[in-house]
Design an enzyme around this catalytic site. Structure first.
Site, PDB file in Angstrom:
ATOM      1  N   SER A 140      43.339  32.605  33.704  1.00 24.65           N
ATOM      2  CA  SER A 140      44.468  32.106  32.929  1.00 24.65           C
ATOM      3  C   SER A 140      45.735  32.223  33.754  1.00 24.65           C
ATOM      4  CB  SER A 140      44.615  32.943  31.646  1.00 24.65           C
ATOM      5  OG  SER A 140      45.862  32.715  31.014  1.00 24.65           O
ATOM      6  N   TYR A 153      44.687  41.374  27.298  1.00 22.80           N
ATOM      7  CA  TYR A 153      44.284  40.046  27.772  1.00 22.80           C
ATOM      8  C   TYR A 153      44.724  39.837  29.219  1.00 22.80           C
ATOM      9  CZ  TYR A 153      43.783  34.930  27.765  1.00 22.80           C
ATOM     10  OH  TYR A 153      43.420  33.639  28.050  1.00 22.80           O
TER      11      TYR A 153
END
Length: 267
Positions: A140, A153
């Site tokens: 990401s 995350y």
């Protein structure tokens, strides 16, 4: 076709980004194993693909489920040539409110599962008559920059990239390549949720268009195109890379101004 007769496993492919990747891989000639914790969704996507496919219910956070996924892929197609580690859990919660159980859950699915499923698949790749293959981790833009409340995350996605580099260096002499893709804002359910949560959908659209240099969100198939390339022999010299497919988001220094400045020419 880029992936003619290659056998590729795509995790988290029962919808969203994973389904987009599976569609492109199938279109490029791959025999696709569609894995998802939602078995019915995995089967539906598999049945919709133009080429040979297999839908498998798999919770990637479970080691036994990982082993069954590999076994089913081999039983059905006889070998594994590629793996896309796409399955993951999104997370946003203030640091001071995040529990140990929440940390463990995100790390288990978004990082630990990537390591150990890759390990199982690599062992199979090396045991085959023609050893070798390609692994793609879906990371990401959070591997480059951060937002408040995304600590677990961010840790997982950054860890996926760092781990991928280590695996790439170690496995290169064995004919296995490992790369990562770091997408930006994608046209998935998360994007719909962002718009729905905003006071005004129009303001939300204007904000994100201003902060993504290409002026739009990324389509899942665009990430699929990159994944298919990295899985294919066309990318034979690329390993250990983390490629940002974010429309220029991480290249932009700060949030775009809501006004137009006069030129600054310097003296």
């Amino acid at each position: 076709m880029l992936l003619s007769e290659k056998v590729v496993i795509v995790t988290g492919a029962g919808g969203g980004l994973g389904a987009g990747i599976a569609r492109v891989c199938s279109r490029e000639g791959a025999r696709v194993v569609v894995a998802d914790i939602r078995g019915d969704a995995a089967q539906a996507v598999a049945e919709s693909l133009p080429g040979a496919s297999l839908g498998v219910a798999c919770d990637v956070g479970d080691d036994d489920a990982q082993a069954r996924l590999v076994e089913q892929a081999i039983a059905h197609f006889g070998r594994i040539d590629g793996l896309v580690n796409n399955a993951g859990i999104n997370f946003a919660k203030p640091f001071l409110d995040t529990s140990e159980a929440e940390w463990e859950r995100i790390i288990r699915v978004d990082l630990r599962a990537v390591f150990f499923l890759s390990q199982k698949v690599c062992r199979q790749m090396l045991a085959q008559a023609q050893p070798g293959g390609s692994i793609v981790h879906i990371s990401s833009v959070h591997s480059q920059a951060a937002l408040p409340g995304a600590g677990p995350y961010d840790a997982a996605k950054g860890g996926v990239v760092a781990m991928g580099k280590s695996l790439a260096v170690e496995l290169a002499p064995l004919g296995i390549r490992v790369n990562a893709i770091s997408p930006g804002l994608l046209n998935t359910q998360i994007w719909q949720d962002i718009q729905n949560a905003a006071p005004s959908a129009e303001e939300c659209l204007d904000y994100w268009r201003a902060n993504i240099p290409i002026g739009r969100v990324i389509e899942t198939e665009e990430i699929g195109e990159l994944a298919a390339f990295l899985l294919s022999p066309r990318s034979s010299s690329i390993t250990g890379a983390n490629i940002f497919a974010d429309g220029g988001m991480t290249a932009q220094l700060i949030s775009k101004e809501p006004y137009v400045s006069r030129p600054l020419e310097g003296k």
